[in-house]
Design a protein around this motif. Structure first.
Motif, PDB file in Angstrom:
ATOM      1  N   ALA A   1     -15.215  13.746 -14.764  1.00 49.07           N
ATOM      2  CA  ALA A   1     -15.246  12.744 -13.694  1.00 49.07           C
ATOM      3  C   ALA A   1     -15.150  13.414 -12.333  1.00 49.07           C
ATOM      4  O   ALA A   1     -15.852  13.034 -11.390  1.00 49.07           O
ATOM      5  N   ARG A   2     -14.298  14.424 -12.219  1.00 49.72           N
ATOM      6  CA  ARG A   2     -14.158  15.150 -10.955  1.00 49.72           C
ATOM      7  C   ARG A   2     -15.443  15.878 -10.592  1.00 49.72           C
ATOM      8  O   ARG A   2     -15.890  15.864  -9.443  1.00 49.72           O
ATOM      9  N   ILE A   3     -16.088  16.496 -11.579  1.00 49.36           N
ATOM     10  CA  ILE A   3     -17.354  17.203 -11.355  1.00 49.36           C
ATOM     11  C   ILE A   3     -18.430  16.218 -10.904  1.00 49.36           C
ATOM     12  O   ILE A   3     -19.175  16.478  -9.952  1.00 49.36           O
ATOM     13  N   GLU A   4     -18.521  15.077 -11.576  1.00 47.73           N
ATOM     14  CA  GLU A   4     -19.523  14.067 -11.209  1.00 47.73           C
ATOM     15  C   GLU A   4     -19.300  13.528  -9.796  1.00 47.73           C
ATOM     16  O   GLU A   4     -20.250  13.356  -9.033  1.00 47.73           O
ATOM     17  N   GLU A   5     -18.050  13.268  -9.432  1.00 49.10           N
ATOM     18  CA  GLU A   5     -17.764  12.752  -8.092  1.00 49.10           C
ATOM     19  C   GLU A   5     -18.087  13.791  -7.028  1.00 49.10           C
ATOM     20  O   GLU A   5     -18.631  13.449  -5.977  1.00 49.10           O
ATOM     21  N   ALA A   6     -17.759  15.045  -7.281  1.00 43.00           N
ATOM     22  CA  ALA A   6     -18.098  16.105  -6.327  1.00 43.00           C
ATOM     23  C   ALA A   6     -19.612  16.192  -6.160  1.00 43.00           C
ATOM     24  O   ALA A   6     -20.118  16.328  -5.041  1.00 43.00           O
ATOM     25  N   ALA A   7     -20.358  16.093  -7.256  1.00 43.35           N
ATOM     26  CA  ALA A   7     -21.824  16.148  -7.192  1.00 43.35           C
ATOM     27  C   ALA A   7     -22.374  14.986  -6.378  1.00 43.35           C
ATOM     28  O   ALA A   7     -23.291  15.157  -5.572  1.00 43.35           O
ATOM     29  N   LYS A   8     -21.823  13.795  -6.554  1.00 39.75           N
ATOM     30  CA  LYS A   8     -22.276  12.625  -5.789  1.00 39.75           C
ATOM     31  C   LYS A   8     -21.983  12.800  -4.299  1.00 39.75           C
ATOM     32  O   LYS A   8     -22.801  12.437  -3.454  1.00 39.75           O
ATOM     33  N   GLU A   9     -20.813  13.355  -3.971  1.00 39.07           N
ATOM     34  CA  GLU A   9     -20.467  13.588  -2.569  1.00 39.07           C
ATOM     35  C   GLU A   9     -21.421  14.603  -1.939  1.00 39.07           C
ATOM     36  O   GLU A   9     -21.921  14.396  -0.829  1.00 39.07           O
ATOM     37  N   ILE A  10     -21.692  15.686  -2.652  1.00 35.15           N
ATOM     38  CA  ILE A  10     -22.597  16.721  -2.139  1.00 35.15           C
ATOM     39  C   ILE A  10     -24.002  16.156  -1.997  1.00 35.15           C
ATOM     40  O   ILE A  10     -24.689  16.408  -0.998  1.00 35.15           O
ATOM     41  N   GLU A  11     -24.434  15.384  -2.968  1.00 37.91           N
ATOM     42  CA  GLU A  11     -25.765  14.766  -2.921  1.00 37.91           C
ATOM     43  C   GLU A  11     -25.894  13.865  -1.691  1.00 37.91           C
ATOM     44  O   GLU A  11     -26.914  13.890  -0.997  1.00 37.91           O
ATOM     45  N   ALA A  12     -24.860  13.094  -1.396  1.00 34.50           N
ATOM     46  CA  ALA A  12     -24.891  12.204  -0.238  1.00 34.50           C
ATOM     47  C   ALA A  12     -24.997  12.995   1.063  1.00 34.50           C
ATOM     48  O   ALA A  12     -25.768  12.636   1.962  1.00 34.50           O
ATOM     49  N   ILE A  13     -24.259  14.084   1.162  1.00 41.48           N
ATOM     50  CA  ILE A  13     -24.307  14.900   2.378  1.00 41.48           C
ATOM     51  C   ILE A  13     -25.663  15.584   2.504  1.00 41.48           C
ATOM     52  O   ILE A  13     -26.242  15.629   3.597  1.00 41.48           O
ATOM     53  N   LEU A  14     -26.201  16.104   1.405  1.00 39.42           N
ATOM     54  CA  LEU A  14     -27.524  16.729   1.453  1.00 39.42           C
ATOM     55  C   LEU A  14     -28.580  15.733   1.916  1.00 39.42           C
ATOM     56  O   LEU A  14     -29.511  16.088   2.636  1.00 39.42           O
ATOM     57  N   GLY A  15     -28.432  14.471   1.517  1.00 34.64           N
ATOM     58  CA  GLY A  15     -29.377  13.442   1.920  1.00 34.64           C
ATOM     59  C   GLY A  15     -29.285  13.082   3.397  1.00 34.64           C
ATOM     60  O   GLY A  15     -30.261  12.674   4.002  1.00 34.64           O
ATOM     61  N   ARG A  16     -28.114  13.248   3.976  1.00 35.93           N
ATOM     62  CA  ARG A  16     -27.921  12.893   5.390  1.00 35.93           C
ATOM     63  C   ARG A  16     -28.188  14.051   6.335  1.00 35.93           C
ATOM     64  O   ARG A  16     -28.553  13.842   7.475  1.00 35.93           O
ATOM     65  N   CYS A  17     -27.954  15.273   5.887  1.00 37.00           N
ATOM     66  CA  CYS A  17     -28.150  16.454   6.739  1.00 37.00           C
ATOM     67  C   CYS A  17     -29.403  17.183   6.278  1.00 37.00           C
ATOM     68  O   CYS A  17     -29.391  17.865   5.252  1.00 37.00           O
ATOM     69  N   ARG A  18     -30.449  17.030   7.034  1.00 31.95           N
ATOM     70  CA  ARG A  18     -31.731  17.640   6.643  1.00 31.95           C
ATOM     71  C   ARG A  18     -31.676  19.157   6.605  1.00 31.95           C
ATOM     72  O   ARG A  18     -32.323  19.776   5.796  1.00 31.95           O
ATOM     73  N   ASN A  19     -30.923  19.749   7.494  1.00 32.62           N
ATOM     74  CA  ASN A  19     -30.827  21.206   7.548  1.00 32.62           C
ATOM     75  C   ASN A  19     -29.581  21.680   6.809  1.00 32.62           C
ATOM     76  O   ASN A  19     -28.687  22.274   7.391  1.00 32.62           O
ATOM     77  N   SER A  20     -29.529  21.399   5.529  1.00 38.40           N
ATOM     78  CA  SER A  20     -28.364  21.790   4.748  1.00 38.40           C
ATOM     79  C   SER A  20     -28.803  22.295   3.381  1.00 38.40           C
ATOM     80  O   SER A  20     -29.895  22.005   2.921  1.00 38.40           O
ATOM     81  N   PHE A  21     -27.932  23.090   2.767  1.00 37.78           N
ATOM     82  CA  PHE A  21     -28.225  23.586   1.433  1.00 37.78           C
ATOM     83  C   PHE A  21     -26.936  23.933   0.700  1.00 37.78           C
ATOM     84  O   PHE A  21     -25.888  24.086   1.309  1.00 37.78           O
ATOM     85  N   LEU A  22     -27.042  24.032  -0.609  1.00 37.01           N
ATOM     86  CA  LEU A  22     -25.924  24.337  -1.496  1.00 37.01           C
ATOM     87  C   LEU A  22     -26.306  25.543  -2.319  1.00 37.01           C
ATOM     88  O   LEU A  22     -27.416  25.615  -2.840  1.00 37.01           O
ATOM     89  N   GLN A  23     -25.397  26.506  -2.435  1.00 33.74           N
ATOM     90  CA  GLN A  23     -25.682  27.704  -3.220  1.00 33.74           C
ATOM     91  C   GLN A  23     -24.390  28.257  -3.804  1.00 33.74           C
ATOM     92  O   GLN A  23     -23.311  27.989  -3.281  1.00 33.74           O
TER      93      GLN A  23
END
Length: 133
Positions: free
Chosen positions: A57-79
């Motif tokens: 559940a914690r992993i899924e929530e973190a993924a949803k939070e990161i996905e939301a931020i990636l969708g709002r910030c065009r110049n962003s990335f995760l690595q």
């Protein structure tokens, strides 16, 4: 990616490829930890399953939070993080609303046990117009 939570009839979410990589790495880490876990008594099985469910559940929530931020910030990335073995770095470039065009480079270091571990924050101004101290 299927999990304990998404098997129960809840529709699955499609994630950005970088977030899918994050999910895969975190689920592989969970599987490794579960395999290395030792159960000396069958009565310990329910608590181990409960721990795994909470971690998923914690992993899924973190993924949803990161996905939301990636969708709002065009110049962003995760690595994957270069400084933390099991961590990830989320980087965003935030542009100033002023005409000077300065950008703020923000890096969030997400540790393995987020949200129960602090997030490292690094700020750097492209032209030093922002005070990042």
């Amino acid at each position: 990616m299927s999990s304990f939570l998404s098997v129960g009839g809840v529709s699955q979410t499609r994630f950005h490829p970088a977030v899918s990589g994050f999910l895969k790495a975190k689920m592989n880490l969970l599987c490794r930890d579960m395999k290395n876990g030792h159960i000396s008594n069958p009565t310990e099985i329910p608590s181990m399953i409960h721990f795994a469910e909470l971690r998923v559940a914690r992993i899924e929530e973190a993924a949803k939070e990161i996905e939301a931020i990636l969708g709002r910030c065009r110049n962003s990335f995760l690595q994957p993080s270069e400084s933390h073995k099991e961590g990830y770095d989320f980087t965003a470039y935030l542009a100033s609303a002023s005409k000077n065009g300065d950008r703020l480079h923000v890096t969030l270091s997400i540790q393995d046990y987020y949200p129960f571990a602090p997030i490292g924050i690094h700020l750097q101004s492209a032209s030093r117009l922002y005070n990042t101290e």
